[in-house]
Design an enzyme around this catalytic site. Structure first.
Site, PDB file in Angstrom:
ATOM      1  N   ASP A  19       0.789  -1.159   0.170  1.00 20.08           N
ATOM      2  CA  ASP A  19      -0.447   0.221   0.238  1.00 20.08           C
ATOM      3  C   ASP A  19       0.822   1.368  -0.107  1.00 20.08           C
ATOM      4  O   ASP A  19       2.240   1.305   0.230  1.00 20.08           O
ATOM      5  CB  ASP A  19      -1.330   0.475   0.935  1.00 20.08           C
ATOM      6  CG  ASP A  19      -2.002   0.987   1.384  1.00 20.08           C
ATOM      7  OD1 ASP A  19      -2.051   1.347   0.915  1.00 20.08           O
ATOM      8  OD2 ASP A  19      -1.809   2.120   2.675  1.00 20.08           O
ATOM      9  N   CYS A  82      -3.570  -0.649  -1.693  1.00 20.10           N
ATOM     10  CA  CYS A  82      -4.479   0.151  -1.590  1.00 20.10           C
ATOM     11  C   CYS A  82      -4.635   0.074  -3.408  1.00 20.10           C
ATOM     12  O   CYS A  82      -4.604   0.114  -4.689  1.00 20.10           O
ATOM     13  CB  CYS A  82      -2.673   1.192  -2.532  1.00 20.10           C
ATOM     14  SG  CYS A  82      -2.600   3.296  -3.346  1.00 20.10           S
ATOM     15  N   GLU A 161      -5.712   9.372  10.191  1.00 21.50           N
ATOM     16  CA  GLU A 161      -4.029   8.994  10.143  1.00 21.50           C
ATOM     17  C   GLU A 161      -4.509  10.065  11.618  1.00 21.50           C
ATOM     18  O   GLU A 161      -3.240   9.725  12.494  1.00 21.50           O
ATOM     19  CB  GLU A 161      -3.118   9.541   9.155  1.00 21.50           C
ATOM     20  CG  GLU A 161      -3.716   8.459   7.867  1.00 21.50           C
ATOM     21  CD  GLU A 161      -1.995   8.662   6.819  1.00 21.50           C
ATOM     22  OE1 GLU A 161      -1.256   9.030   7.208  1.00 21.50           O
ATOM     23  OE2 GLU A 161      -2.588   7.660   6.295  1.00 21.50           O
TER      24      GLU A 161
HETATM   25  N1  DGL Z   1      -3.806   3.623   0.201  1.00 23.09           N
HETATM   26  C1  DGL Z   1      -4.965   4.847  -0.798  1.00 23.09           C
HETATM   27  C2  DGL Z   1      -5.803   4.411  -1.765  1.00 23.09           C
HETATM   28  O1  DGL Z   1      -5.794   3.287  -0.839  1.00 23.09           O
HETATM   29  C3  DGL Z   1      -5.021   6.260   0.274  1.00 23.09           C
HETATM   30  C4  DGL Z   1      -4.298   6.420   0.930  1.00 23.09           C
HETATM   31  C5  DGL Z   1      -3.170   7.303   0.005  1.00 23.09           C
HETATM   32  O2  DGL Z   1      -3.701   8.168  -1.155  1.00 23.09           O
HETATM   33  O3  DGL Z   1      -2.433   7.298  -0.706  1.00 23.09           O
HETATM   34  O4  DGL Z   1      -6.327   4.785  -2.509  1.00 23.09           O
END
Ligand code: DGL
Length: 281
Positions: A19, A82, A161
């Protein structure tokens, strides 16, 4: 056995999960819960987060580097946890690979098509995921009659976060974002970003009980289980290890901060998180 050694039996090899940072831990958590025999090597790209506002070319380059790193750990399969990288890079990177790789979008899209009654599905995600229209594409491939309404919710990631999972400010932001999806009458809502399942109870309050919430993290763990069984590479679990040995965490920056977040959402104590230089891969 150290994870850098060759695995004599491929079933014992770990799953690589990656991710842009901490958010993919929601996917790792579902894999831990649903496939407790599997080892995991997790990589969080904490030096280069967020991915949600970056271009396709950049996300493909980052994903290729991370996959090369995960392959040094002899992973038997890869999960792109991700949503943004699943939307922008999966189609490209899977061409280079001789091990199975899955993203979180297809499992989420499939579940939404199965659950919608009125054919109106909402998707909330990062800007890059929404503008890629990949959730829409996967949903239409399953059922072209389903209407898809996308809404980028960029403030949710920093709010999560910050730990403001139940805060009134987050709830106000959720009302603003979700109002237009409720106005068009969606009955299913895909939580299309790694962080959003952590806001599930707050989003439930905002959308009410009549909207079904689809968690791609859970659906991905379920599909991963099917894939491992179909390919005959599931770990039968005859040599169960402690969680601390079964799961390994790597990041590109801020290892201590990552560990604190991991310990707030995972069901066991993460003892070590290693920082690596991902630009070397
Ligand atoms: N991990 C990203 C997603 O699931 C969210 C955080 C980011 O923008 O990197 O799209």
């Amino acid at each position: 056995m150290s994870q850098t050694e060759e695995f004599t039996n491929i079933c014992e090899a770990p799953i690589g999960v990656f991710d842009s940072g901490v958010g993919g831990l929601t996917v790792a958590r579902e894999i831990m819960r649903n496939l407790p025999n599997e080892r995991i090597v997790y990589f969080g790209d904490t030096a280069r987060v967020p991915y949600g506002s970056k271009s396709k070319d950049t996300i493909i380059r980052f994903s290729r580097q991370i996959i090369r790193f995960l392959q040094t750990k002899k992973v038997k399969a890869i999960v792109i946890a991700c949503n943004t990288a699943s939307a922008l890079a999966l189609d490209e990177v899977e061409k280079d690979l001789d091990i199975p790789i899955i993203g979180v979008l297809k499992p989420g899209a499939r579940a939404a098509v199965q659950t919608t009654q009125n054919g109106k599905v909402g998707v909330i995600a990062t800007e890059s995921t929404i503008h890629s229209h990949m959730y829409r594409k996967y949903i239409c491939e399953q059922d072209p009659s389903v209407m898809v309404f996308g809404k980028p919710c960029p403030l949710f990631v920093p709010l999560v976060e910050e730990g403001w999972l139940k805060d009134s400010i987050t709830e106000e932001v959720a009302h603003r974002y979700l109002e237009e999806l409720l106005e068009v009458g969606i009955d299913s809502l895909i939580l299309g970003c790694t962080h959003y399942p952590l806001l599930r109870s707050l989003i439930r309050r905002v959308v009410g009980d009549s909207v079904n919430l689809v968690n791609p993290a859970y659906e991905t763990a379920r599909e991963l289980g099917e894939l491992l069984r179909d390919q005959g590479i599931a770990n039968p679990g005859y040599e169960r290890q402690k969680a601390q040995e079964r799961y390994q965490f790597y990041v590109s920056d801020a290892a201590d901060k990552f560990k604190r977040f991991a310990n707030s959402i995972l069901p066991y104590d993460v003892e070590t998180t290693k920082k690596i230089n991902i630009e070397e891969y």
